[in-house]
Structures are given as structure tokens and as C-alpha cells.
Design a protein around this motif. Sequence first.
Motif, PDB file in Angstrom:
ATOM      1  N   ASP A   1     -67.090 -37.588 -19.127  1.00 19.73           N
ATOM      2  CA  ASP A   1     -66.195 -38.748 -19.126  1.00 19.73           C
ATOM      3  C   ASP A   1     -66.615 -39.771 -20.178  1.00 19.73           C
ATOM      4  O   ASP A   1     -65.764 -40.365 -20.859  1.00 19.73           O
ATOM      5  CB  ASP A   1     -66.181 -39.406 -17.745  1.00 19.73           C
ATOM      6  N   GLU A   2     -67.918 -39.986 -20.332  1.00 23.31           N
ATOM      7  CA  GLU A   2     -68.396 -40.959 -21.310  1.00 23.31           C
ATOM      8  C   GLU A   2     -68.124 -40.478 -22.738  1.00 23.31           C
ATOM      9  O   GLU A   2     -67.739 -41.269 -23.606  1.00 23.31           O
ATOM     10  CB  GLU A   2     -69.882 -41.227 -21.105  1.00 23.31           C
TER      11      GLU A   2
ATOM     12  N   PHE B   1     -65.696 -38.484 -23.608  1.00 27.06           N
ATOM     13  CA  PHE B   1     -64.245 -38.614 -23.791  1.00 27.06           C
ATOM     14  C   PHE B   1     -63.876 -40.064 -24.085  1.00 27.06           C
ATOM     15  O   PHE B   1     -63.077 -40.338 -24.991  1.00 27.06           O
ATOM     16  CB  PHE B   1     -63.525 -38.131 -22.541  1.00 27.06           C
ATOM     17  N   ALA B   2     -64.438 -41.004 -23.332  1.00 27.63           N
ATOM     18  CA  ALA B   2     -64.138 -42.418 -23.549  1.00 27.63           C
ATOM     19  C   ALA B   2     -64.560 -42.859 -24.943  1.00 27.63           C
ATOM     20  O   ALA B   2     -63.836 -43.620 -25.615  1.00 27.63           O
ATOM     21  CB  ALA B   2     -64.839 -43.270 -22.495  1.00 27.63           C
ATOM     22  N   LEU B   3     -65.713 -42.386 -25.404  1.00 31.99           N
ATOM     23  CA  LEU B   3     -66.158 -42.740 -26.753  1.00 31.99           C
ATOM     24  C   LEU B   3     -65.208 -42.169 -27.795  1.00 31.99           C
ATOM     25  O   LEU B   3     -64.862 -42.844 -28.780  1.00 31.99           O
ATOM     26  CB  LEU B   3     -67.575 -42.225 -26.987  1.00 31.99           C
ATOM     27  N   SER B   4     -64.766 -40.933 -27.596  1.00 34.02           N
ATOM     28  CA  SER B   4     -63.823 -40.331 -28.524  1.00 34.02           C
ATOM     29  C   SER B   4     -62.538 -41.142 -28.609  1.00 34.02           C
ATOM     30  O   SER B   4     -62.008 -41.385 -29.706  1.00 34.02           O
ATOM     31  CB  SER B   4     -63.506 -38.897 -28.083  1.00 34.02           C
ATOM     32  N   ARG B   5     -62.044 -41.597 -27.463  1.00 37.33           N
ATOM     33  CA  ARG B   5     -60.837 -42.428 -27.449  1.00 37.33           C
ATOM     34  C   ARG B   5     -61.077 -43.757 -28.154  1.00 37.33           C
ATOM     35  O   ARG B   5     -60.208 -44.257 -28.869  1.00 37.33           O
ATOM     36  CB  ARG B   5     -60.400 -42.678 -26.001  1.00 37.33           C
TER      37      ARG B   5
ATOM     38  N   TYR C   1     -55.630 -21.500 -13.195  1.00 38.09           N
ATOM     39  CA  TYR C   1     -56.573 -21.024 -14.205  1.00 38.09           C
ATOM     40  C   TYR C   1     -57.777 -20.304 -13.603  1.00 38.09           C
ATOM     41  O   TYR C   1     -58.590 -19.749 -14.342  1.00 38.09           O
ATOM     42  CB  TYR C   1     -57.040 -22.187 -15.075  1.00 38.09           C
ATOM     43  N   GLY C   2     -57.902 -20.325 -12.277  1.00 44.97           N
ATOM     44  CA  GLY C   2     -59.004 -19.620 -11.649  1.00 44.97           C
ATOM     45  C   GLY C   2     -60.364 -20.217 -11.936  1.00 44.97           C
ATOM     46  O   GLY C   2     -61.377 -19.508 -11.934  1.00 44.97           O
ATOM     47  N   ARG C   3     -60.407 -21.514 -12.181  1.00 44.02           N
ATOM     48  CA  ARG C   3     -61.658 -22.199 -12.488  1.00 44.02           C
ATOM     49  C   ARG C   3     -61.491 -23.681 -12.176  1.00 44.02           C
ATOM     50  O   ARG C   3     -60.388 -24.208 -12.218  1.00 44.02           O
ATOM     51  CB  ARG C   3     -62.016 -22.019 -13.966  1.00 44.02           C
ATOM     52  N   GLU C   4     -62.584 -24.350 -11.830  1.00 42.05           N
ATOM     53  CA  GLU C   4     -62.525 -25.789 -11.602  1.00 42.05           C
ATOM     54  C   GLU C   4     -62.045 -26.495 -12.865  1.00 42.05           C
ATOM     55  O   GLU C   4     -62.366 -26.079 -13.988  1.00 42.05           O
ATOM     56  CB  GLU C   4     -63.891 -26.331 -11.189  1.00 42.05           C
ATOM     57  N   ILE C   5     -61.306 -27.568 -12.679  1.00 43.23           N
ATOM     58  CA  ILE C   5     -60.735 -28.319 -13.800  1.00 43.23           C
ATOM     59  C   ILE C   5     -61.312 -29.731 -13.808  1.00 43.23           C
ATOM     60  O   ILE C   5     -61.306 -30.425 -12.781  1.00 43.23           O
ATOM     61  CB  ILE C   5     -59.202 -28.398 -13.700  1.00 43.23           C
ATOM     62  N   HIS C   6     -61.821 -30.130 -14.979  1.00 47.37           N
ATOM     63  CA  HIS C   6     -62.279 -31.515 -15.150  1.00 47.37           C
ATOM     64  C   HIS C   6     -61.186 -32.261 -15.892  1.00 47.37           C
ATOM     65  O   HIS C   6     -60.819 -31.911 -17.012  1.00 47.37           O
ATOM     66  CB  HIS C   6     -63.580 -31.567 -15.940  1.00 47.37           C
ATOM     67  N   VAL C   7     -60.650 -33.311 -15.254  1.00 51.14           N
ATOM     68  CA  VAL C   7     -59.497 -34.032 -15.788  1.00 51.14           C
ATOM     69  C   VAL C   7     -59.923 -35.340 -16.435  1.00 51.14           C
ATOM     70  O   VAL C   7     -60.696 -36.117 -15.867  1.00 51.14           O
ATOM     71  CB  VAL C   7     -58.468 -34.314 -14.677  1.00 51.14           C
ATOM     72  N   ASN C   8     -59.407 -35.582 -17.648  1.00 55.97           N
ATOM     73  CA  ASN C   8     -59.503 -36.887 -18.291  1.00 55.97           C
ATOM     74  C   ASN C   8     -58.098 -37.409 -18.503  1.00 55.97           C
ATOM     75  O   ASN C   8     -57.225 -36.686 -19.007  1.00 55.97           O
ATOM     76  CB  ASN C   8     -60.220 -36.796 -19.637  1.00 55.97           C
ATOM     77  N   GLU C   9     -57.869 -38.658 -18.120  1.00 56.54           N
ATOM     78  CA  GLU C   9     -56.538 -39.247 -18.218  1.00 56.54           C
ATOM     79  C   GLU C   9     -56.405 -40.104 -19.470  1.00 56.54           C
ATOM     80  O   GLU C   9     -57.335 -40.800 -19.875  1.00 56.54           O
ATOM     81  CB  GLU C   9     -56.242 -40.124 -17.001  1.00 56.54           C
TER      82      GLU C   9
END
Length: 269
Positions: A121-122, A124-128, A225-233
Motif C-alpha cells: 500500500d505504501e 502504491f501511494a508513493l507511486s500515485r 482468479y483462484g488466488r487472494e487479491i490485494h486491492v488498491n483504490e
Amino acid sequence: MDLRGASADSLRELTTELGSALRAGSHAEQVAGELFTVARLLRDEPSLRRVATDASLPAEPKQGLVTQVLEGKVDPTTLDLVRKAASLRWTSSRDLPDALERLGELALVTSVGNDADRLADEVFALSRTVTANPELRDALSNPARSRADKEQLLDRLLGGKVLPATLALAKQALAGTYRTVTSALENYRRVAAEARNEYVATVRAVTPLSDGDRDRLVKALSEQYGREIHVNEVIDPTVLGGVRVEIGDDVIDGTVSSRLDDARRKLVG
């Protein structure tokens, strides 16, 4: 970073060895930094890289050279990994430093233990943040500024606000291995998810998802997808309503703006 053939096989073998050798915490963080340093050394010293990847040489002399260069300067785990890498086959000599850099990324994910989701998450936030601020993006990509100067900028921006591993990855993004800093950060986000056997989904909506909507979306995507999903909004006013989900090259577009575009095309047709 897209390794193929023998290099992909070698990276998988090294990844397994890394997982067995590391434990969460400062040890993994140290090994990560050393792997980044060795990768940089091999890129800067083509003759050393060529010898270490020469398939015509037996493994022993190549491992001996690695030991001579690194022994006493790095953690034994780092040395063992690089010695192992020198014994494996590589499609291209440049694949060796790329593989060591990937191992460093994985080691940083390991270093945070159960905070891997926070790390993702961090990053991703930096990328944004970088994407939304042209001045920051230009400062981090400006070839006239030294890497040390850019790292100091990241220290001021992130120091004490994010995990040490997040800051370390942000600095590693300056290495130039990936096309841009934001490309590097996107790669690190995927690495963090894949290390936990997850996929990364970027969800674009006009307003933040409620907890219930988010849980239902994650459940549906995980089943699909048969796998856990990590979501970023991402809050995106242009979608008008509904959501747009991006997972790798897959796009699931259920936005109002998409439906309006479809309607316009049909009217024009």
C-alpha cells in the motif's frame, strides 16, 4: 524484469534458496541492501560479470572469484546466494545482476513479515504521489542530480512516515533498472503481492468503496482468479459511477463512462 529460459530457471532456484535462508527482520533487510550493491557492482564491472556467467567455465573457479571479491564484506547469506548464482546458467550475462536485484526486492518484502500488505500500500501511494506531482517526478528522474541528492529528497519526503523497507525500495527505484521510477514502484508492488501468493488489483471508482463493497469485490475476484487479491483504490472522477478493475493485463470495466462510450459508438455506427 523479464528473465527467460535458463535465467528464469536459475532465478526460481535462487528464490527458493533465499526463502530458506532468510527470516523476517533486520537480517533480511541487510541482505537485500547487499544484493542491490552486488547487482550494481556486476553492472559496473562487465569483465567480472562475464566471468561469473561464463557457461564454459566450471562452477568452482567462478565461485572462487565471487568469494575473493565479497568474502568479509557481506553477510554469509548474501555470499552464499551470489556463489550459488555464479554456479547456475544464464541466458545473458546481464540477467545475473537483474536476478540478484529481484532477490533483493524479495528480501525486503520478507524483512517486513506480516506488514507486506502495508508495504504494498505504501509503495502504491508513493507511486500515485510521484505520478500526480510533475516537479517531484522530474526531480527524481533528473540526470543532472546525483543519486545521493535524490535519496536525500526521499529521506525528507518519507523518513519516519513509512516502513524502512518502503524507503529502501523507493531509493532502489532510482537505480535505473526499470524504465522510470513509477515503473519500478509498480513492479515492487507486484513483487510484494506475489511473495504472498496474491494478485494486485487496481480499482478505479468515483468515491471510496464501502467496506462491504470492497469485501464483496475481493471475494468475487479471488474466486475468479483462484488466488487472494490485494486491492488498491484510485479515486477517479472520470469514471462517473461503477468501478474499473485492472489486474495485470486484464481490465474489467463496469463504469458509467464506459457504458456511455459504448452507447455513443453505437449511435455513431
